[in-house]
Design a protein around this motif. Structure first.
Motif, PDB file in Angstrom:
ATOM      1  N   GLU A 162      -2.619  24.376  13.743  1.00 39.00           N
ATOM      2  CA  GLU A 162      -1.281  23.801  13.833  1.00 39.00           C
ATOM      3  C   GLU A 162      -0.981  22.951  12.602  1.00 39.00           C
ATOM      4  N   ALA A 163       0.264  23.008  12.141  1.00 39.03           N
ATOM      5  CA  ALA A 163       0.693  22.179  11.015  1.00 39.03           C
ATOM      6  C   ALA A 163       1.054  20.788  11.518  1.00 39.03           C
ATOM      7  N   HIS A 164       0.588  19.773  10.797  1.00 41.88           N
ATOM      8  CA  HIS A 164       0.871  18.377  11.148  1.00 41.88           C
ATOM      9  C   HIS A 164       1.360  17.649   9.908  1.00 41.88           C
ATOM     10  N   SER A 165       2.483  16.977  10.028  1.00 44.72           N
ATOM     11  CA  SER A 165       2.973  16.107   8.974  1.00 44.72           C
ATOM     12  C   SER A 165       2.425  14.715   9.253  1.00 44.72           C
ATOM     13  N   VAL A 166       1.716  14.161   8.282  1.00 40.79           N
ATOM     14  CA  VAL A 166       1.036  12.878   8.455  1.00 40.79           C
ATOM     15  C   VAL A 166       1.446  11.948   7.320  1.00 40.79           C
ATOM     16  N   ILE A 167       1.740  10.707   7.675  1.00 38.73           N
ATOM     17  CA  ILE A 167       1.987   9.670   6.678  1.00 38.73           C
ATOM     18  C   ILE A 167       0.698   8.850   6.563  1.00 38.73           C
ATOM     19  N   ALA A 168       0.105   8.845   5.383  1.00 32.06           N
ATOM     20  CA  ALA A 168      -1.164   8.130   5.188  1.00 32.06           C
ATOM     21  C   ALA A 168      -1.288   7.718   3.731  1.00 32.06           C
ATOM     22  N   ARG A 169      -2.245   6.855   3.484  1.00 30.82           N
ATOM     23  CA  ARG A 169      -2.530   6.446   2.110  1.00 30.82           C
ATOM     24  C   ARG A 169      -3.329   7.549   1.417  1.00 30.82           C
ATOM     25  N   THR A 226       0.854  -1.182   0.000  1.00 31.13           N
ATOM     26  CA  THR A 226       0.000   0.000   0.000  1.00 31.13           C
ATOM     27  C   THR A 226       0.890   1.232   0.000  1.00 31.13           C
ATOM     28  N   GLN A 227       0.709   2.069  -0.996  1.00 31.81           N
ATOM     29  CA  GLN A 227       1.496   3.290  -1.088  1.00 31.81           C
ATOM     30  C   GLN A 227       1.044   4.287  -0.038  1.00 31.81           C
ATOM     31  N   GLN A 228       1.980   4.904   0.606  1.00 29.90           N
ATOM     32  CA  GLN A 228       1.674   5.963   1.556  1.00 29.90           C
ATOM     33  C   GLN A 228       2.440   7.200   1.138  1.00 29.90           C
ATOM     34  N   CYS A 229       1.941   8.328   1.578  1.00 25.29           N
ATOM     35  CA  CYS A 229       2.623   9.571   1.260  1.00 25.29           C
ATOM     36  C   CYS A 229       2.563  10.495   2.469  1.00 25.29           C
ATOM     37  N   GLU A 230       3.437  11.469   2.456  1.00 27.23           N
ATOM     38  CA  GLU A 230       3.444  12.457   3.525  1.00 27.23           C
ATOM     39  C   GLU A 230       2.540  13.614   3.120  1.00 27.23           C
ATOM     40  N   MET A 231       1.700  14.028   4.061  1.00 22.03           N
ATOM     41  CA  MET A 231       0.793  15.159   3.833  1.00 22.03           C
ATOM     42  C   MET A 231       1.012  16.165   4.941  1.00 22.03           C
ATOM     43  N   LEU A 232       0.991  17.426   4.586  1.00 16.79           N
ATOM     44  CA  LEU A 232       1.052  18.489   5.576  1.00 16.79           C
ATOM     45  C   LEU A 232      -0.356  19.049   5.728  1.00 16.79           C
ATOM     46  N   LEU A 233      -0.951  18.813   6.895  1.00 18.58           N
ATOM     47  CA  LEU A 233      -2.314  19.259   7.167  1.00 18.58           C
ATOM     48  C   LEU A 233      -2.304  20.336   8.242  1.00 18.58           C
ATOM     49  N   THR A 234      -3.130  21.346   8.051  1.00 18.73           N
ATOM     50  CA  THR A 234      -3.287  22.389   9.060  1.00 18.73           C
ATOM     51  C   THR A 234      -4.588  22.114   9.795  1.00 18.73           C
ATOM     52  N   VAL A 235      -4.445  21.689  11.057  1.00 21.70           N
ATOM     53  CA  VAL A 235      -5.592  21.288  11.867  1.00 21.70           C
ATOM     54  C   VAL A 235      -5.596  22.116  13.150  1.00 21.70           C
ATOM     55  N   ASN A 236      -6.695  22.804  13.384  1.00 21.29           N
ATOM     56  CA  ASN A 236      -6.863  23.629  14.580  1.00 21.29           C
ATOM     57  C   ASN A 236      -5.713  24.608  14.770  1.00 21.29           C
ATOM     58  N   THR A 262      -7.342  17.832   1.563  1.00 17.93           N
ATOM     59  CA  THR A 262      -7.333  18.965   2.492  1.00 17.93           C
ATOM     60  C   THR A 262      -5.962  19.624   2.619  1.00 17.93           C
ATOM     61  N   VAL A 263      -4.988  19.111   1.905  1.00 19.18           N
ATOM     62  CA  VAL A 263      -3.672  19.751   1.914  1.00 19.18           C
ATOM     63  C   VAL A 263      -3.830  21.186   1.406  1.00 19.18           C
ATOM     64  N   GLY A 264      -3.300  22.138   2.153  1.00 23.15           N
ATOM     65  CA  GLY A 264      -3.416  23.552   1.778  1.00 23.15           C
ATOM     66  C   GLY A 264      -4.687  24.219   2.277  1.00 23.15           C
ATOM     67  N   LYS A 265      -5.521  23.476   2.973  1.00 21.97           N
ATOM     68  CA  LYS A 265      -6.764  24.022   3.516  1.00 21.97           C
ATOM     69  C   LYS A 265      -6.664  24.076   5.041  1.00 21.97           C
ATOM     70  N   THR A 266      -7.569  24.807   5.648  1.00 17.82           N
ATOM     71  CA  THR A 266      -7.622  24.913   7.103  1.00 17.82           C
ATOM     72  C   THR A 266      -8.714  23.998   7.625  1.00 17.82           C
ATOM     73  N   LYS A 292      -4.476   8.926  13.024  1.00 17.32           N
ATOM     74  CA  LYS A 292      -3.109   9.449  12.872  1.00 17.32           C
ATOM     75  C   LYS A 292      -2.859  10.625  13.818  1.00 17.32           C
ATOM     76  N   LEU A 293      -3.862  11.502  13.984  1.00 14.27           N
ATOM     77  CA  LEU A 293      -3.683  12.691  14.818  1.00 14.27           C
ATOM     78  C   LEU A 293      -4.320  12.547  16.195  1.00 14.27           C
ATOM     79  N   ARG A 294      -5.042  11.456  16.410  1.00 14.78           N
ATOM     80  CA  ARG A 294      -5.692  11.177  17.705  1.00 14.78           C
ATOM     81  C   ARG A 294      -6.679  12.263  18.115  1.00 14.78           C
ATOM     82  N   LEU A 295      -7.301  12.886  17.140  1.00 14.23           N
ATOM     83  CA  LEU A 295      -8.377  13.848  17.378  1.00 14.23           C
ATOM     84  C   LEU A 295      -9.684  13.083  17.182  1.00 14.23           C
TER      85      LEU A 295
END
Length: 158
Positions: A16-23, A4-14, A72-76, A35-38
Motif C-alpha cells: 500500500e502507498a502511504h504519504s508520510v510527513i517526517a524529517r 526541524t525541517q520535515q518533508c512528505e515521503m511516499l512509501l510503499t509498505v505491505n 526507501t522512497v521508490g522501494k517496496t 507515523k504508520l503505527r506498524l
C-alpha cells in the motif's frame, strides 16, 4: 530556536502507498512505528546488532534502525504485518521457535528472505543468515528447525 525541517515521503509498505510527513533524518524504524503505527519491527539495540527491527526492502532483509525512511522512497517495504499467514510464520508456531517473542518478527523477516532467496540453503548458509539476529531467550535451535521445515516443504512442492 531552530525549526526541524520535515518533508512528505511516499512509501510503499505491505503493498500500500502511504504519504508520510517526517524529517529526512528519521529512521525507517521510527517512521514505521510512530507515523504508520506498524509496531511489529521492534526497537532493540538501535545500532544494527540485534535484528529485532528487520524488515524487507525489495525482498532483502534490512535493519530498519540503520536506514533512513527517505532512502526507501521508490522501494517496496514489507513488515511482519505484511507476511500474514506466511509459511515461515506457521513454521515458527509449529516448532515453538520463540519464547518471549520480542526478536521473533525480525527473525521471521530474515528467515522469510532466506527461504525465498536460497530454497536450497545449506546448514552453513542458514547459520550465517541466522547470525544476523539475536535471541536472548536462546530459541536458535527451534528457529533453525522452522527454517529447515519451510525449505523441506518447498522441495516437496517442486
Amino acid at each position: 530556536m531552530a525549526t526541524t525541517q520535515q518533508c512528505e515521503m511516499l512509501l510503499t509498505v505491505n503493498g500500500e502507498a502511504h504519504s508520510v510527513i517526517a524529517r529526512p533524518a528519521d529512521t525507517l524504524l521510527f517512521v514505521l512505528r510512530n507515523k504508520l503505527r506498524l509496531t511489529g519491527a521492534k526497537p532493540g539495540c538501535l545500532n544494527g546488532d540485534c535484528g529485532a527491527c528487520t524488515v524487507l526492502i525489495d525482498g532483502g532483509p534490512i535493519k530498519s534502525c540503520m536506514m533512513l525512511a527517505i532512502e526507501t522512497v521508490g522501494k517496496t517495504i514489507t513488515t511482519i504485518e505484511g507476511l500474514k499467514h506466511s509459511p515461515i510464520q506457521q513454521a515458527f508456531v509449529e516448532h515453538f521457535a520463540f519464547q518471549c517473542g520480542y526478536c521473533t518478527p525480525g527473525f521471521i523477516m530474515n528467515a522469510h528472505a532466506l527461504t525465498e532467496k536460497y530454497p536450497d540453503a545449506s546448514d552453513d548458509v542458514i547459520q550465517e543468515w541466522l547470525e544476523s539476529n539475536i535471541c536472548r531467550c536462546t530459541s536458535y535451535r527451534e528457529i533453525e528447525q522452522a527454517v529447515k521445515s519451510v525449505l523441506l516443504k518447498k522441495h516437496r512442492n517442486d
